[in-house]
Design a protein around this motif. Structure first.
Motif, PDB file in Angstrom:
ATOM      1  N   MET A  35       6.311  -0.121  20.491  1.00 41.99           N
ATOM      2  CA  MET A  35       5.793  -1.771  20.230  1.00 41.99           C
ATOM      3  C   MET A  35       4.577  -1.900  19.369  1.00 41.99           C
ATOM      4  N   VAL A  36       3.882  -0.844  19.400  1.00 47.40           N
ATOM      5  CA  VAL A  36       2.838  -0.515  18.307  1.00 47.40           C
ATOM      6  C   VAL A  36       3.071  -0.720  16.875  1.00 47.40           C
ATOM      7  N   TYR A  50      -0.261 -10.304  15.359  1.00 48.58           N
ATOM      8  CA  TYR A  50      -0.431  -9.110  16.155  1.00 48.58           C
ATOM      9  C   TYR A  50      -0.634  -7.942  15.102  1.00 48.58           C
ATOM     10  N   ALA A  51      -0.367  -8.062  14.029  1.00 49.74           N
ATOM     11  CA  ALA A  51      -0.480  -6.884  13.009  1.00 49.74           C
ATOM     12  C   ALA A  51      -1.993  -6.472  12.951  1.00 49.74           C
ATOM     13  N   LEU A  65       0.068 -10.051  24.907  1.00 52.66           N
ATOM     14  CA  LEU A  65       0.130  -9.015  23.817  1.00 52.66           C
ATOM     15  C   LEU A  65      -1.142  -8.595  23.067  1.00 52.66           C
ATOM     16  N   GLN A  66      -1.295  -9.779  22.561  1.00 52.93           N
ATOM     17  CA  GLN A  66      -2.491  -9.661  21.589  1.00 52.93           C
ATOM     18  C   GLN A  66      -4.016  -9.548  22.045  1.00 52.93           C
ATOM     19  N   THR A  71      -6.577  -8.115   7.678  1.00 49.61           N
ATOM     20  CA  THR A  71      -5.455  -7.266   7.820  1.00 49.61           C
ATOM     21  C   THR A  71      -5.415  -6.514   6.715  1.00 49.61           C
ATOM     22  N   LEU A  72      -5.459  -6.957   5.591  1.00 49.05           N
ATOM     23  CA  LEU A  72      -5.206  -6.307   4.323  1.00 49.05           C
ATOM     24  C   LEU A  72      -6.283  -5.042   4.196  1.00 49.05           C
ATOM     25  N   GLU A  73      -7.512  -5.492   4.395  1.00 52.10           N
ATOM     26  CA  GLU A  73      -8.663  -4.425   4.230  1.00 52.10           C
ATOM     27  C   GLU A  73      -8.240  -3.386   5.108  1.00 52.10           C
TER      28      GLU A  73
END
Lengths: 212, 1042
Positions: free
Chosen positions: B480-481, B493-494, B308-309, B557-559
């Motif tokens: 899934m997304v 994954y996020a 998936l990744q 991820t945060l940015e």
């Protein structure tokens, strides 16, 4: 062909700064620079010796491919060394260095050795970029710097060979993963001794162009 | 050796070397060639040098004397080259010839010269010559030769290479045979050649490319890419302890190279070529491998799959790089709107495929091995297809036979002819070609059917969506997304999902309507009134996780989450975020403040980190494309820096990194929150470049404390200067010749980055170094000042040293206090304060900020700064005089009206100050508690107070409304964190520095009047927010009901 290592170089910089002339000057001394002939080449190879080891340099000029992004980025990635060339008689070629360097840093592997070259040092009277400026730029960006002249062959050897030395040192330090050919470094064929008699002989002649 | 060879030639000619560039010399060379038509060991060197010299003369002729070319053509000298080449004269000669040709074609500048060289078809004969490609040097020279030729292609020259009647295009067909050559430089050259060919707008040629080569080439290319992807996936799945990173990063870079290459082809926009390519990419790679893997993780099965990744990562790359509308639209359609029917139609596709597979030999089989066998078969077809024209192209029939023999000798080539005897080759080839064409037709039929199927389902879907007939209609890919955004465990994954969504929203090729269906706005979307609530909530959840002490969300991820959220809820007219979402976001921001408070320390390093993080964050905003070039994020998130993974792409390790992370989270959420509430950032960075004194500024130094000194720089330069210490900076000035008492700044550097040391054997001298913080990871911090200062006597030296040392401490403390203000530390003085003495520090520090609040707005006026600087060393009573000074600002440095400057400078909201005054008793002891050395901040604060009042009295400007708005600000932050300006800092520090020795501590009352502002103003705002939240909640309830 017997060599301990093969280093792949690329030459980058604005058009007209004399990249292909530098390349030819380095790889084939038989083409002697004369005033009424400008001549260059897009690919060249030559053998040099560093630390008693035979090292083959393969130099790819990336000229004419700027319009394709895929090509530029691939070239950067496949090289162990890059010569970033500007023309000391044209300020704009110096001004574009930042862009070139950004590109190079972005696409190359982080260990790529970059040498900054101010070419056409023979044209002192038309100089627009001071040597100190080149030095300062190199210092600020962690590059090696040299002024060369493809026309008089001044410093051309040194430019290519010093870059190779730097790469070689990095190999000794274990910075480069030499088993990964994507880095632009190849280890010479281990069985080179067997077929070195013929190939080495001929290759020596060809490559010897620069050695004499 | 070549010296020798030169002498042979030169000696034979009997003339000096200077006449080497002449027609005569070429004639002589011709003579040598005619005498040496057969290559032997004896004449080999001579021939090589002769060929080399001819090159040189030709180039010289091109540049100087056209008769040289005439002679070359007249004597058909190219034939000699070919003749030599065909004698299998060995590597040495081959390399020389290829180099000659390279040089020849590269350096020719005249079109006519070029036409001459190309006119006899000799070049094509050389192209198809079977060199020994196992020799890496020959290979390199050969492919460079082809590349050089391809760079000369245009609508005129193409006719020399492409023969419409015989359907020959050796330059292209020979080149693409090396598309998967192990040597990367060769592959790159092949790509360059193909691109240079596609670029030529010659219809017959392009038709040939499409009809005869596109399918074999593209299908092989797609397969080649696909197999790299499988390898990449293997690399990810078998990774242990990040050991595969080196290899992985190569594979990722390789994939990127491919995508960029495909994009470069698509950008050329040769329509029918693009059709074939899009069809192959979509139906043979992106859908069956990438998209299929999104939802079929658990199932076994024979079809090749990737994890998936990897699938998300690669799809992000696709959308980031390729913007070709037909391709990205179809792909996005399936991902965003693909429902079960699409999915089942995919199954149908599979059935079709398998049936197709049975009918068409080795079409697509779901298993890797069969795909590989397909590839082998294709390979055969392609090679034969390409070979035919090559042989036809060769001038002499015998040569053709020789070529064949060569082919057989070459192990690589042998594969191509394998299984078919040479004798019946021609007929066999024809069959192959027909088969290939048939395949192509069937494939396009298939792809059409696929497209129509998808279209129907689209319409059904939109109908369903509008008529809401099918409420339980599912979109597995999209689900899934969404689901992969969960960061409770980690953000593995996020990050990819966010990248994918971001990439799609940025993609210029995707029809915005497609994105609107999931309410994901494109980058510059038109006015909008609603946004995707599910997505927004998931994004905010990520931010919440990120602000937790043990949050497993990486900074990247945060940015990215912040980026996406902004994009989601910002429309042209401003933010359309729902109050409930904004409240949640504010909650996350609050959390981040709490988080950072845990790390807030009085240590020096905290300030450096704080500023450094801000600098690196703002100087290097996230570039998603660069992020998705980094293979390291493909491996599970790790914490250790030993991996060499960039800080923002991994979890923090140790206290320092946790602090850095907390700082960044704070910055990001603060910025996002301000942005969504449409409020300007007024307090960061702590030092704004434009507020600083710069070289060549002219300052009023009347009454300033100046110390004369001699500055000896490292390189031996020696100048007389006056040293002045400002709040944040030290500066070296020289008198302004135009005005008495004014000075021109020759150097200014930040006190906080300064090191002062005494000189061992000279009590009058100091060594001073000021470093400039590194601006990029590649540059080292370098000293902007490194000099020895010599003063007139040791007393002045000591004074200077003290002033600088204290100035440094003071400058840093000022900034620390401002950070404390940003963290709302005074609000809970009793509980949250960490470190030492912060309650007092933070309490005191509010004064300058309150004061700055107005002055910052005026700080763009240079007059303000200058005049403030003028007040250096003044005791409070001088403040009035300072204000009087202001009407005479330096004409050089303060073009704007001085009145505004003085107004903003001196302005103080005394009403606020007094009305919010509270007993300061609680705070005064804390001053004593402060473990900070000497000089409680209160001292200068109080002095500032005095300046403040006087100046405000002097100016009585009409800035009150501004102040009021600041106070009335509906949100929490502005009131608690008053605006800061260097201007008043200047004032404060200048005073404080002097006061170290001159002024006794002053009644802290005046300070606390200021420090209390936030406290008093807070409750009402809290109420307001609470109300807001309440209403948000009710709104939320409404939504829920709906």
């Amino acid at each position: 062909m017997a060599y301990a290592y093969l280093f792949k170089y690329i030459i980058i910089g604005d058009t007209g700064v004399g990249k292909s002339c530098l390349l030819l000057q380095f790889t084939d001394k038989r083409f002697q620079p004369v005033h009424d002939l400008t001549i260059g080449v897009e690919f060249g190879a030559r053998m040099i010796t560093i630390d008693g080891k035979q090292i083959k340099l393969q130099i790819w000029d990336t000229a004419g491919q700027e319009s394709f992004r895929s090509i530029t980025r691939s070239y950067y990635r496949g090289a162990a060394g890059a010569l970033l060339v500007y023309d000391i008689t044209r300020r704009d070629t110096f001004n574009h260095l930042t862009t070139w360097l950004e590109d190079a840093r972005q696409h190359s592997n982080s260990n790529m050795v970059i040498m900054l070259i101010g070419n056409k040092s023979d044209l002192e009277s038309r100089r627009e970029v001071k040597k100190e400026e080149g030095e300062a730029f190199a210092r600020e960006h962690g590059l090696i710097f040299m002024e060369t002249s493809a026309k008089t062959a001044s410093n051309v050897e040194e430019a290519f060979i010093n870059t190779a030395k730097e790469i070689y040192e990095k190999i000794q330090e274990g910075v480069f993963d030499i088993n990964n050919e994507a880095n632009g470094i190849k280890i010479g064929p281990q069985h080179a001794a067997s077929n070195a008699t013929l190939a080495g002989n001929q290759g020596g002649q060809q490559a010897g162009g620069g050695c004499c | 050796m070549f010296g020798r060879s030169r002498s042979w030639v030169g000696g034979g000619h009997g003339k000096a070397a200077r006449s080497i560039h002449s027609l005569d010399h070429l004639k002589y060379m011709y003579h040598v060639l005619t005498k040496n038509t057969t290559v032997t060991d004896h004449n080999r060197n001579l021939l090589v040098e002769t060929i080399r010299s001819i090159t040189e003369i030709l180039i010289w002729g091109d540049q100087n004397d056209s008769s040289v070319f005439d002679f070359f053509l007249e004597k058909n000298m190219f034939v000699f080259f070919l003749n030599i080449l065909r004698q299998k004269s060995g590597r040495y000669v081959c390399v020389q010839l290829l180099q000659t040709l390279n040089i020849l074609f590269e350096n020719i500048s005249h079109e006519t010269s070029l036409y001459y060289l190309l006119s006899n078809n000799y070049v094509n004969s050389i192209i198809v010559h079977k060199f020994d490609f196992s020799d890496e040097e020959i290979m390199a020279y050969y492919i460079s030769f082809l590349k050089t030729l391809s760079l000369k292609l245009n609508n005129h020259t193409v006719h020399f290479f492409y023969n419409e009647h015989t359907n020959d295009f050796a330059l292209y067909t020979e080149a693409i045979k090396f598309f998967n050559h192990p040597e990367s430089m060769v592959r790159i050259a092949v790509r360059t050649i193909t691109l240079n060919v596609y670029k030529v707008d010659n219809q017959p040629m392009l038709h040939y490319i499409r009809d005869k080569t596109a399918v074999p080439y593209f299908s092989n290319l797609v397969w080649f890419i696909g197999s790299h992807v499988i390898e990449l996936d293997n690399c990810v799945q078998t990774d242990e302890e990040h050991r595969n990173r080196g290899k992985l990063s190569d594979l990722v870079a390789e994939h990127l190279d491919h995508l960029h290459y495909l994009n470069d082809i698509l950008i050329i926009n040769c329509e029918f070529l693009n059709d074939v390519l899009t069809d192959h990419l979509l139906n043979r790679l992106f859908l069956p491998l990438y998209v299929y893997s999104l939802v079929n993780q658990d199932k076994g099965g024979e079809r090749p799959k990737i994890s998936l990744q990897v699938s998300l990562y690669l799809l992000s790359q696709v959308f980031l790089i390729i913007h070709y509308a037909p391709l990205v639209n179809s792909l996005a359609e399936v991902i965003l709107n693909g429902d079960l029917s699409v999915f089942s139609s995919k199954v149908e596709q599979d059935i079709q495929r398998s049936s197709a597979k049975s009918s068409i030999r080795c079409f697509i089989k779901p298993t890797e091995t069969l795909e590989r066998s397909l590839e082998i078969n294709k390979h055969k077809g392609k090679k034969r297809l390409q070979k035919r024209p090559n042989y036809k192209n060769v001038g002499e029939e015998e040569e053709e036979e020789r070529g064949l023999e060569n082919t057989q000798e070459d192990p690589d080539k042998a594969k191509g002819t394998e299984g078919s005897s040479k004798g019946i080759k021609a007929s066999g080839e024809n069959e192959e070609i027909e088969m290939v064409i048939m395949e192509r037709c069937k494939m396009s039929e298939l792809s059409i059917s696929v497209v129509t199927e998808q279209n129907t389902t689209d319409e059904e879907k939109s109908a369903a969506a509008s008529g809401s007939e099918m409420t339980n209609w599912s979109r597995p890919f999209l689900d899934m997304v969404y689901n992969a955004q969960d960061c409770a465990e980690d953000d593995y994954y996020a990050l990819f999902v966010l990248c994918l969504l971001y990439a799609m929203s940025q993609n210029k090729g995707i029809d915005p309507v497609k994105l609107e269906r999931i309410q994901l706005p494109a980058q510059h979307a038109e006015e909008k009134s609603s946004y995707n609530h599910v997505l927004a909530e998931r994004l905010i959840r990520i931010m919440n996780y990120a602000a937790q002490p043990d949050g497993k969300v990486r900074l990247a991820t945060l940015e990215l989450g912040c980026l996406l959220l902004k994009q989601l809820v910002l429309s042209k007219s401003g933010s359309i975020i729902k109050d409930v979402h904004l409240a949640c976001l504010e909650g996350a921001r609050e959390e981040s403040v709490h988080l950072l408070r845990r790390f807030y320390k009085g240590e020096e390093i905290f300030l450096d980190m704080f500023e450094d993080e801000y600098r690196s964050m703002t100087s290097k905003p996230m570039n998603v494309e660069y992020l998705m070039m980094d293979a390291s994020i493909l491996l599970p998130p790790t914490g250790t820096p030993l991996t060499g993974i960039d800080f923002v792409k991994r979890l923090p390790c140790g206290d320092v990194e946790r602090t850095r992370r907390a700082i960044r989270v704070f910055f990001m959420l603060r910025s996002l929150s301000l942005h969504l509430r449409d409020e300007p950032e007024t307090q960061l960075p702590l030092t704004r470049e434009e507020d600083l004194i710069k070289t060549d500024d002219v300052l009023d130094l009347n009454n300033s404390d100046l110390i004369a000194c001699t500055v000896i720089t490292k390189d031996g330069g020696q100048v007389q200067r006056f040293l002045a210490v400002d709040i944040y900076q030290m500066s070296l000035v020289e008198p302004d010749v135009a005005r008495l008492g004014w000075g021109v700044v020759k150097f200014a550097g930040l006190l906080q980055d300064m090191q002062v040391t005494g000189v061992e054997d000279d009590s009058r001298a100091l060594n001073i170094i000021i470093h400039k913080p590194a601006s990029s990871p590649h540059s080292k911090p370098f000293p902007i000042l490194q000099a020895t200062f010599i003063f007139s006597d040791h007393i002045r030296c000591i004074i200077a040293k003290q002033r600088l040392a204290k100035g440094r401490i003071q400058a840093r403390r000022m900034k620390m206090q401002r950070i404390a203000a940003l963290l709302d530390l005074p609000v809970q003085p009793s509980t949250e304060v960490m470190g030492f003495g912060h309650s007092s520090a933070s309490a005191a520090q509010h004064l300058p900020f309150r004061f700055y609040d107005q002055s910052r707005r005026g700080s763009c006026d240079p007059a303000v700064q200058r005049s403030v600087f003028a007040s250096v060393d003044k005791v409070p009573g001088f403040a009035v005089a300072q204000c009087i000074n202001q009407p005479n600002p330096s004409p050089l440095s303060s073009p704007s009206p001085s009145s505004s400057g003085s107004g903003s400078t001196g302005h103080c909201d005394s009403v606020t100050a007094s009305s919010t005054s509270t007993p300061s008793a609680a705070h005064s002891p804390s001053v004593d508690d402060s473990s900070a050395p000497e000089q409680p901040p209160i001292i200068f604060s109080s002095q500032m107070m005095l300046v403040d009042e006087t100046s405000s009295a002097a100016s009585k400007s009409g800035k009150n409304p501004e102040v009021e708005t600041a106070n009335l600000s509906p949100s929490l932050i502005p009131a608690q964190q008053p605006t800061i300006s260097l201007l008043s800092d200047d004032n404060a520090d200048a005073l404080s520095v002097e006061s170290l020795t001159l002024v006794p501590p002053i009644d802290p009352h005046s300070i606390h009047t200021f420090s209390c502002i936030p406290q008093s103003s807070l409750p009402s705002e809290v109420c307001g927010v609470t109300e807001g939240e309440g209403s948000d909640q009710s709104q939320q309830a409404d939504y829920d009901e709906q």
